[in-house]
Scaffold this motif. Structure first.
Motif, PDB file in Angstrom:
ATOM      1  N   MET A 122       6.520  20.652   9.071  1.00 39.50           N
ATOM      2  CA  MET A 122       6.538  19.295   8.970  1.00 39.50           C
ATOM      3  C   MET A 122       7.689  18.897   7.755  1.00 39.50           C
ATOM      4  O   MET A 122       8.685  18.229   7.912  1.00 39.50           O
ATOM      5  CB  MET A 122       5.360  18.560   9.009  1.00 39.50           C
ATOM      6  N   THR A 123       7.645  19.682   6.796  1.00 40.82           N
ATOM      7  CA  THR A 123       8.358  19.271   5.504  1.00 40.82           C
ATOM      8  C   THR A 123       9.691  19.861   5.777  1.00 40.82           C
ATOM      9  O   THR A 123      10.658  18.917   5.453  1.00 40.82           O
ATOM     10  CB  THR A 123       7.801  20.421   4.555  1.00 40.82           C
ATOM     11  N   SER A 124      10.082  20.981   6.497  1.00 37.52           N
ATOM     12  CA  SER A 124      11.240  21.441   6.843  1.00 37.52           C
ATOM     13  C   SER A 124      11.956  20.465   7.750  1.00 37.52           C
ATOM     14  O   SER A 124      13.301  19.903   7.588  1.00 37.52           O
ATOM     15  CB  SER A 124      11.396  22.621   7.678  1.00 37.52           C
ATOM     16  N   ILE A 125      11.501  19.828   8.998  1.00 38.45           N
ATOM     17  CA  ILE A 125      11.826  18.955   9.724  1.00 38.45           C
ATOM     18  C   ILE A 125      12.082  17.678   9.224  1.00 38.45           C
ATOM     19  O   ILE A 125      13.000  16.996   9.261  1.00 38.45           O
ATOM     20  CB  ILE A 125      10.819  18.652  10.946  1.00 38.45           C
ATOM     21  N   LEU A 126      11.220  17.254   8.162  1.00 41.97           N
ATOM     22  CA  LEU A 126      11.297  15.644   7.643  1.00 41.97           C
ATOM     23  C   LEU A 126      12.526  15.923   6.710  1.00 41.97           C
ATOM     24  O   LEU A 126      13.344  14.802   6.622  1.00 41.97           O
ATOM     25  CB  LEU A 126      10.144  15.583   6.666  1.00 41.97           C
ATOM     26  N   MET A 127      12.829  17.126   5.907  1.00 41.47           N
ATOM     27  CA  MET A 127      14.101  17.084   5.257  1.00 41.47           C
ATOM     28  C   MET A 127      15.395  16.965   5.929  1.00 41.47           C
ATOM     29  O   MET A 127      16.461  16.566   5.487  1.00 41.47           O
ATOM     30  CB  MET A 127      13.914  18.256   4.110  1.00 41.47           C
ATOM     31  N   SER A 128      15.179  17.390   7.136  1.00 46.57           N
ATOM     32  CA  SER A 128      16.584  17.610   7.921  1.00 46.57           C
ATOM     33  C   SER A 128      16.629  16.194   8.642  1.00 46.57           C
ATOM     34  O   SER A 128      17.871  15.830   9.062  1.00 46.57           O
ATOM     35  CB  SER A 128      16.033  18.637   9.036  1.00 46.57           C
ATOM     36  N   CYS A 129      15.685  15.468   8.930  1.00 44.25           N
ATOM     37  CA  CYS A 129      16.093  14.258   9.869  1.00 44.25           C
ATOM     38  C   CYS A 129      15.464  13.037   9.187  1.00 44.25           C
ATOM     39  O   CYS A 129      15.549  11.854   9.688  1.00 44.25           O
ATOM     40  CB  CYS A 129      15.322  14.483  11.253  1.00 44.25           C
ATOM     41  N   THR A 130      15.485  12.891   7.771  1.00 41.65           N
ATOM     42  CA  THR A 130      15.593  11.768   7.136  1.00 41.65           C
ATOM     43  C   THR A 130      16.725  11.692   5.834  1.00 41.65           C
ATOM     44  O   THR A 130      17.139  12.779   5.580  1.00 41.65           O
ATOM     45  CB  THR A 130      14.133  11.673   6.470  1.00 41.65           C
ATOM     46  N   GLU A 131      16.857  10.415   5.758  1.00 39.38           N
ATOM     47  CA  GLU A 131      18.054  10.159   4.590  1.00 39.38           C
ATOM     48  C   GLU A 131      17.342   9.568   3.353  1.00 39.38           C
ATOM     49  O   GLU A 131      16.408   9.013   3.415  1.00 39.38           O
ATOM     50  CB  GLU A 131      18.715   9.336   5.366  1.00 39.38           C
TER      51      GLU A 131
END
Length: 174
Positions: A122-131
Motif C-alpha cells: 500500500m505504501t508503494s502504491i500510495l507513493m506512486s499515485c499521490t502528489e
C-alpha cells in the motif's frame, strides 16, 4: 528486448539534438536562449528557497517530535476498518507537503513491516499515485505569481483521495 534498451539510450541525446536543430532551422540563438533559461531557472530557485526550507523544517519537526506517530494512531482507529492501517496515515499526511520526507517514512515502514506486506504494498502504491499537493501549489503558484487558485486545491485533494482508495484496493488484490 535489446532494441528497446538501445532505444532508451538514444532518446535523451536525440531530444537534445532535435531542440538544437529546431532552433538553428528557425534562426534562433540556441546558446543565448539556453543561458537565459538557466538564469531564469536560478532566479526561480532563489525565490522558492524560503518556501522549501520552511516545508522541510516543519516536516522534520513533526517527525522528530513523535506527533506523526501519535496522529497516525489516533486517525488509524477510524481508518483501519476501511483497510487503511495506522502506520500509513502519517505517510498520507506528509506526502501532501513533502515527497522527500514521505520517502523517509516509506523507508521506516519498509523496515518495520517489509516491502511485500500489505502495508508495504500500500505504501508503494500510495507513493506512486499521490502528489505533494501543498508543496506543488505553493512553489509553482509562487513562482508563476498566481494569486487565484480557483479549484486547484479541491481537485488535487480529490485526486489524492482517489489515489488512496486505489492503493487500498490494489494492495488488497496483490
Amino acid at each position: 528486448m535489446n532494441a528497446l534498451a538501445n532505444l532508451s539510450n538514444i532518446i535523451i541525446p536525440a531530444l537534445i539534438f532535435y531542440i538544437v536543430a529546431y532552433g538553428v532551422i528557425h534562426h534562433t540563438n540556441v546558446y543565448e536562449d539556453f543561458i537565459k533559461g538557466a538564469e531564469d531557472g536560478f532566479k526561480t530557485v532563489i525565490q522558492i528557497m524560503p518556501t522549501l526550507i520552511g516545508l522541510m523544517m516543519a516536516v522534520g519537526i513533526l517527525r522528530a517530535s513523535g506527533f506523526l506517530e501519535f496522529f497516525g494512531g489516533l486517525i488509524g482507529k477510524l481508518t483501519e476498518p476501511m483497510g487503511l492501517p495506522a502506520p500509513v496515515v502519517p505517510l498520507i499526511f506528509i506526502k501532501l507537503f513533502s515527497s522527500s520526507a514521505a520517502t523517509g517514512l516509506v523507508l521506516d515502514i519498509f523496515k518495520n513491516y517489509g516491502t511485500d506486506s500489505y502495508i508495504g504494498m500500500m505504501t508503494s502504491i500510495l507513493m506512486s499515485c499521490t502528489e505533494t499537493c501543498f508543496y506543488t501549489m505553493s512553489v509553482y503558484f509562487m513562482a508563476a505569481k498566481v494569486t487565484k487558485t480557483r479549484y486547484t486545491l479541491a481537485g488535487a485533494l480529490t485526486a489524492t483521495a482517489a489515489g488512496i482508495i486505489a492503493s487500498i484496493v490494489l494492495a488488497g488484490v496483490i
